[in-house]
Scaffold this active site. Structure first.
Site, short mmCIF file in Angstrom:
data_model
loop_
_atom_site.label_atom_id
_atom_site.label_comp_id
_atom_site.label_asym_id
_atom_site.label_seq_id
_atom_site.Cartn_x
_atom_site.Cartn_y
_atom_site.Cartn_z
N CYS A 1 0.85 -1.31 0.22
CA CYS A 1 -0.32 -0.13 0.10
C CYS A 1 1.36 1.30 -0.12
CB CYS A 1 -0.07 0.00 1.41
SG CYS A 1 -1.56 -1.35 1.09
N ASN B 1 0.68 0.43 6.06
CA ASN B 1 0.91 -1.43 5.02
C ASN B 1 2.15 -1.94 5.46
OD1 ASN B 1 2.16 -1.93 2.58
ND2 ASN B 1 3.76 -0.80 2.44
N GLY B 2 1.79 -3.13 5.45
CA GLY B 2 1.81 -4.60 6.39
C GLY B 2 0.72 -5.36 6.23
N GLU C 1 1.54 -10.97 -17.21
CA GLU C 1 1.66 -9.66 -16.08
C GLU C 1 0.97 -8.63 -16.38
OE1 GLU C 1 5.83 -8.49 -14.18
OE2 GLU C 1 5.44 -8.09 -15.81
N LYS D 1 3.25 -2.92 -7.36
CA LYS D 1 5.15 -3.11 -7.28
C LYS D 1 6.21 -3.90 -6.80
CE LYS D 1 7.86 -1.52 -10.57
NZ LYS D 1 8.15 -2.05 -11.67
N GLU E 1 11.84 -13.95 -18.94
CA GLU E 1 11.26 -12.55 -19.21
C GLU E 1 10.29 -12.32 -19.89
OE1 GLU E 1 11.09 -8.62 -17.36
OE2 GLU E 1 11.40 -11.25 -16.44
N ARG F 1 1.50 1.61 -6.09
CA ARG F 1 1.19 0.92 -4.89
C ARG F 1 0.23 0.37 -4.19
NH1 ARG F 1 6.66 1.31 -2.12
NH2 ARG F 1 5.58 0.38 -0.34
N HIS G 1 9.34 -32.76 -25.06
CA HIS G 1 8.86 -33.55 -23.61
C HIS G 1 7.82 -33.24 -22.59
CE1 HIS G 1 12.76 -35.49 -23.79
NE2 HIS G 1 13.60 -33.68 -24.00
N TRP H 1 -4.14 -1.51 -1.16
CA TRP H 1 -4.36 -2.84 -2.20
C TRP H 1 -4.69 -3.86 -0.91
CZ3 TRP H 1 -5.11 -3.84 -6.62
CH2 TRP H 1 -4.79 -4.88 -6.82
N LYS I 1 6.78 -11.39 -19.02
CA LYS I 1 6.22 -9.66 -19.18
C LYS I 1 4.17 -10.11 -19.85
CE LYS I 1 8.53 -7.11 -17.41
NZ LYS I 1 8.78 -8.15 -16.46
#
Length: 626
Positions: A14, A121-122, A508, A621, A501, A46, A524, A95, A505
Site C-alpha cells: 500500500c 502498510n503491511g 503480467e 510494484k 522474462e 502501490r 517433452h 491494496w 511480461k
C-alpha cells in the site's frame, strides 16, 4: 488446521504519505490536502482498490477523514479531497489484504472517539488476539481490517500513559508482523507519529514542512533531502522537527542518515506518454548510460568481485523479474569464470540455507530493495556467515542498508508495475560483476577485460537501435494473436532466461497465458498443446542458431505460428513464419538487443486488449509482506 487470517501469505503493498506544514508560514487552507492528493497519485502503483485521507482541521482541531473504494481520481472527486482543510495530514492508497476493498475497510482508520487516525502498510499477524482483548475492554470496530486494531490499541494504551508518544511506543511493541504506520491525533495535533518494521517508510525534509511516504517520488516535488527509516524506528515529525529513535539502538542522529536524491520530479511522471510502461521502455538507454557510468566510477563492484572470487560457493537470490536478471547473471558468471552458480527464488531460501556458511557469497537482486522474500533470504544467509552483495535501485532501502556490498542500478524511479528499465540495468550490473569476477580469478587477462567493459558500454546504443528496429512491427503484431489464450516463448542458452522474462511480461499485463521453456524441452510435453496458428516465439541468441532451427521446424510441422527474434546472422537456417530482426551484437549485448521488442510486444498487446499496462490486476510494484 491453520488459522489463515493469522498467517496470511499475500503479495501486496500500500502507499502512505504524511504532510506537516507550518501553520504560520506557507500553509494555506487546503495546501496539505493538495500535497497529499498529489502524493497519492504518484503512489497509486502501490495499490489502487481504495484510497483515503485524514487531516486535522487547524480551526476546530478535529480530524477530518475522507475515504472510499475505487481509484484516486474517482474517490477524490466524490469526496472533495482537495477541499479538506488542515496543515497536518496523512493519506493512503490501498491494496486489500485483511477485509475486502470497501468504503469501510479503506484507510485511514480511527479509534472509538475519532481522536486518532492512522494508515498502515503491511500485515499485523497477531491482530485477532489483540482485537479480542480490545473487544473485552469495550472497544467497538467498524471494519474487517487488521489496521483498525492498531488504532484502538493506541487509544487503549495512550489513555494509561504519561503522554501520547509513550502509549504509541507501548502499542508498537505489542505488534507482530510487518508495518509502516503514520498516525495523527487531536492529542498532539502538530505532529505525525510513525513506526517501521519491514515495510518501507521514508522521511522528506524541507525548511518549513516535513513529509513521510512509502516511496521517494511522492515527495520529490517538495524536497530532494530524505531520511530512510530502519526496522525498529519509531518517532514523530512536525513542520520544523523530526525525532527518531530505534527501539533497540536508541536515539537516531538524523544528520548521519540524510541522503540527497538527484532525481528530478518530472522523472517520476509520464512525460506525455500514455502510460508509464512505454515511457520507461524508452528511458532504457538513459538508464543504462547512468548505470554504466556509475559502475566505472565506483570501485565497489571491483572490491565485491575480489571478495566473491575467494568464496567457494556463489548463490543468487531474487524474485520475479529480478530472478530472471539473476539467471542472466549466472549465465555470464559461469561462461566467463567457469565457476558454478546456484540461483534460487528468494521465497525458497529455507530449502538452501543449510548450504550457506562463511565460504558463501550471496548476490541478492531487488529493484526496490524492499522485497520481503529477498530480505529474509539475505538475513538468513548473513546470519549463517554468508557475505551479501546487493544489486538494487534504492540505496537507502532495507537491502541497500543491510548488505555488505551494494551496487546501485541508478535506473531512476520506475513507476510501472511491470519492470522494464530495471531489468536491463540489473542485467548490466550482473554482467559487469561477471567480467570483474573473471579478472579477479584470472580467467580473463587485462586486454580481454577491457574489451568486455568496452563492449558493455554500448548497451545503451543497442537498446535504442533495437527499439527503433522493432517498434513498428510490435505495434501491428498483437492484432494477430491478442485474442489467443496461450503463447509459448522458447530459447536456448542465454535465450532461456530471456524467454522466461518474455513470458512473465506477457502474463503480467496482457492476462494471456504464456509459458517459457528451453526449446529442447518443448518436445517433452509442451508440444502436445500445439495446434494450428498457436503462437510460438523463439528468442534466438547467436550461439544457438543450429540447435534452435530444428525446434522451429518441429513447431512448423504442427502448424504453429512461429516467430523468431533474431539478428540477421544465419537467418536462412531458421525459417520461421515470421522473423523480427534485432541488432547483430556480441553475446554480452544480446539481452539489450532481444528484450526491448519483447517489452514492446507485451505493452502493445495489453493496449490492443483494452488493458492498463501500468495497473495489472492482482499485482503491485513491490512485495513487502510474505
Amino acid at each position: 488446521m491453520l488459522r489463515t487470517l493469522e498467517i496470511l501469505a499475500v503479495f501486496i503493498l500500500c502507499g502512505i504519505i504524511g504532510v506537516a506544514i507550518d501553520v504560520n508560514n506557507n500553509c494555506s487552507e487546503f495546501k496539505a490536502a493538495e500535497i497529499i492528493t498529489k502524493g497519492l497519485k504518484s503512489l497509486e502503483y502501490r495499490g489502487y482498490d481504495s484510497v483515503g485521507i485524514a487531516l486535522i482541521d487547524k480551526n476546530t482541531r478535529k480530524i477530518i477523514v475522507k475515504k472510499g473504494k475505487g481509484k484516486l481520481d474517482d474517490v477524490s472527486k466524490e469526496y472533495s479531497f482537495l477541499l479538506t482543510p488542515g496543515c497536518i495530514g496523512i493519506g493512503h492508497t490501498r491494496w486489500a489484504t485483511h477485509g475486502a476493498p470497501t468504503n469501510i475497510n479503506a484507510h485511514p482508520h480511527t479509534d472509538c472517539k475519532g481522536d486518532i487516525a492512522l494508515v498502515h502498510n503491511g500485515i499485523i499477524k497477531n491482530f485477532l488476539s489483540l482485537k479480542k482483548m480490545l473487544l473485552n475492554s469495550g472497544h467497538t470496530f467498524k471494519s474487517d481490517t487488521d489496521t483498525e486494531v492498531v488504532a484502538h490499541l493506541i487509544e487503549e494504551l495512550a489513555s494509561t500513559s504519561s503522554n501520547f508518544y509513550e502509549g504509541f511506543k507501548k502499542s508498537i511493541s505489542m505488534l507482530e508482523g510487518s508495518f509502516a504506520l503514520a498516525v495523527v491525533t487531536t492529542y498532539e495535533p502538530e505532529k505525525i507519529f510513525f513506526a517501521k518494521k519491514e515495510s518501507p517508510l521514508i522521511i522528506g525534509l524541507s525548511k518549513s514542512s516535513n513529509f513521510l511516504a512509502s516511496d521517494i517520488p511522492a515527495m520529490l516535488e517538495y524536497t530532494n533531502e530524505f531520511v530512510p527509516l530502519n526496522d525498529g524506528d519509531i518517532g514523530w515529525l512536525s513542520p520544523r522537527e523530526v525525532f527518531i529513535e530505534n527501539l533497540k539502538a536508541g536515539i537516531v542522529e538524523i544528520r548521519k542518515r540524510k541522503i540527497l536524491v538527484d532525481w528530478k520530479p518530472e522523472m517520476a511522471k509520464k512525460g506525455g506518454y500514455p502510460h508509464y510502461m512505454i515511457k520507461e521502455i524508452y528511458e532504457q538507454p538513459l538508464a543504462l548510460k547512468s548505470t554504466f557510468e556509475g559502475l566505472i566510477s565506483d570501485e565497489t563492484i571491483i572490491e565485491a568481485a575480489d571478495l566473491i572470487s575467494k568464496k567457494d560457493k556463489i548463490f543468487i537470490a531474487a524474485a520475479g523479474t529480478s530472478y530472471h536478471a539473476g539467471l542472466v547473471t549466472k549465465y555470464f558468471i559461469e561462461k566467463i569464470t567457469g565457476r558454478a552458480v546456484y540461483t534460487f527464488i528468494s521465497s525458497e531460501y529455507k530449502n538452501i540455507e543449510y548450504l550457506v556458511d562463511n565460504d558463501t557469497a550471496i548476490i541478492v537482486i531487488s529493484q526496490s530493495g524492499e522485497t520481503i522474500d529477498t530480505i529474509k533470504a539475505m538475513r538468513s544467509s548473513k546470519n549463517r556467515g554468508g557475505v551479501i552483495f546487493a544489486i538494487t535501485n534504492v540505496i537507502g532501502s532495507t537491502i541497500g542498508r543491510e548488505a555488505n556490498y551494494v551496487v546501485p542500478m541508478r535506473a531512476g524511479p520506475e513507476i510501472g508495475v511491470a519492470a522494464t528499465k530495471t531489468f536491463l540495468t540489473q542485467v548490466l550490473v550482473g554482467s559487469m560483476l561477471a567480467v570483474n569476477l573473471g579478472k579477479s580469478i584470472g580467467k580473463i587477462n587485462e586486454t580481454e577485460y577491457n574489451q568486455m567493459i568496452n563492449t558493455l558500454s554500448y548497451s545503451p546504443n543497442i537498446v535504442g537501435s533495437s527499439i527503433s528496429m522493432t517498434e513498428g512491427i510490435m505495434k501491428k503484431l498483437p492484432e494477430r494473436f491478442s485474442s489467443k489464450n496461450s503463447i509459448y516463448f522458447l530459447g536456448r542458452g542465454l535465450g532461456v532466461p530471456l524467454a522466461y522474462e518474455a513470458a512473465l511480461k506477457m502474463k503480467e499485463i496482457t492476462y494471456i497465458h504464456a509459458e517459457a521453456y528451453p526449446a529442447g524441452e518443448s518436445k517433452h510435453g509442451p508440444i502436445a498443446l500445439i495446434e494450428k496458428d498457436f503462437p510460438v516465439f523463439f528468442v534466438v541468441t547467436k550461439d544457438t542458431y543450429e540447435e534452435i532451427a530444428s525446434n522451429i521446424a518441429e513447431m512448423n510441422a504442427r502448424d504453429a505460428y512461429t516467430i523468431a527474434l533474431a539478428s540477421e546472422e544465419k537467418l536462412e537456417n531458421l525459417q520461421p513464419r515470421l522473423t523480427i530482426t534485432v541488432p547483430k551484437v556480441d553475446l554480452l549485448l544480446e539481452p539489450y538487443s532481444l528484450i526491448p521488442p519483447i517489452q514492446l510486444l507485451s505493452y502493445y498487446t495489453a493496449v490492443v486488449r483494452g488493458l492498463d499496462p501500468d495497473k495489472p490486476r492482482n499485482l503491485a510494484k513491490t512485495v513487502t509482506v510474505e
